[in-house]
Design a protein around this motif. Structure first.
Motif, PDB file in Angstrom:
ATOM      1  N   ILE A 170       0.837  -1.207   0.000  1.00 21.52           N
ATOM      2  CA  ILE A 170       0.000   0.000   0.000  1.00 21.52           C
ATOM      3  C   ILE A 170       0.871   1.257   0.000  1.00 21.52           C
ATOM      4  N   SER A 171       1.921   1.258   0.820  1.00 28.07           N
ATOM      5  CA  SER A 171       2.771   2.453   0.869  1.00 28.07           C
ATOM      6  C   SER A 171       3.527   2.652  -0.443  1.00 28.07           C
ATOM      7  N   LEU A 172       3.897   1.578  -1.118  1.00 30.33           N
ATOM      8  CA  LEU A 172       4.541   1.720  -2.425  1.00 30.33           C
ATOM      9  C   LEU A 172       3.583   2.311  -3.445  1.00 30.33           C
ATOM     10  N   LEU A 173       2.338   1.846  -3.441  1.00 32.71           N
ATOM     11  CA  LEU A 173       1.334   2.418  -4.343  1.00 32.71           C
ATOM     12  C   LEU A 173       1.068   3.886  -4.026  1.00 32.71           C
ATOM     13  N   GLN A 227       5.871  10.836  -2.783  1.00 32.20           N
ATOM     14  CA  GLN A 227       7.034   9.976  -2.526  1.00 32.20           C
ATOM     15  C   GLN A 227       7.356   9.826  -1.051  1.00 32.20           C
ATOM     16  N   ASN A 228       6.861  10.712  -0.219  1.00 28.79           N
ATOM     17  CA  ASN A 228       7.139  10.618   1.218  1.00 28.79           C
ATOM     18  C   ASN A 228       6.544   9.362   1.840  1.00 28.79           C
ATOM     19  N   TRP A 229       5.629   8.691   1.159  1.00 31.87           N
ATOM     20  CA  TRP A 229       5.096   7.423   1.664  1.00 31.87           C
ATOM     21  C   TRP A 229       6.177   6.346   1.729  1.00 31.87           C
ATOM     22  N   LEU A 230       7.286   6.544   1.032  1.00 30.74           N
ATOM     23  CA  LEU A 230       8.385   5.580   1.115  1.00 30.74           C
ATOM     24  C   LEU A 230       8.981   5.533   2.522  1.00 30.74           C
ATOM     25  N   TRP A 231       8.815   6.615   3.300  1.00 30.13           N
ATOM     26  CA  TRP A 231       9.266   6.593   4.694  1.00 30.13           C
ATOM     27  C   TRP A 231       8.491   5.541   5.485  1.00 30.13           C
ATOM     28  N   PHE A 232       7.222   5.371   5.168  1.00 30.18           N
ATOM     29  CA  PHE A 232       6.425   4.340   5.838  1.00 30.18           C
ATOM     30  C   PHE A 232       6.931   2.950   5.469  1.00 30.18           C
ATOM     31  N   THR A 233       7.302   2.766   4.210  1.00 33.17           N
ATOM     32  CA  THR A 233       7.886   1.494   3.782  1.00 33.17           C
ATOM     33  C   THR A 233       9.171   1.210   4.560  1.00 33.17           C
ATOM     34  N   ALA A 234      10.002   2.236   4.703  1.00 30.85           N
ATOM     35  CA  ALA A 234      11.250   2.088   5.464  1.00 30.85           C
ATOM     36  C   ALA A 234      10.962   1.766   6.926  1.00 30.85           C
ATOM     37  N   PHE A 235       9.937   2.396   7.489  1.00 32.11           N
ATOM     38  CA  PHE A 235       9.557   2.144   8.882  1.00 32.11           C
ATOM     39  C   PHE A 235       9.143   0.685   9.082  1.00 32.11           C
TER      40      PHE A 235
END
Length: 61
Positions: A16-19, A26-34
């Motif tokens: 979901i965060s990648l989508l 692009q700041n949603w990639l921080w959630f992926t990293a988290f």
């Protein structure tokens, strides 16, 4: 059972965060990293907050 749910939730959060990073910001990639950092932390410490939450909800191993 808990292990499968934890993996399913982590995988869902990552997808979901990648989508969201592709279509919203692009700041949603921080959630992926988290999520990735939490998976790494749980593999080192053998403690996972999601497992504790599932245990309180009554999910059995």
């Amino acid at each position: 059972m808990k292990n499968r749910i934890v993996r399913a939730v982590a995988g869902t959060f990552i997808l979901i965060s990648l989508l969201l990073s592709l279509y919203v910001n692009q700041n949603w990639l921080w959630f992926t990293a988290f999520v990735g950092a939490n998976l790494l932390q749980s593999s080192i410490t053998k403690w996972c907050l999601m497992e504790d939450i599932l245990a309180k909800l009554g999910v059995k191993d």
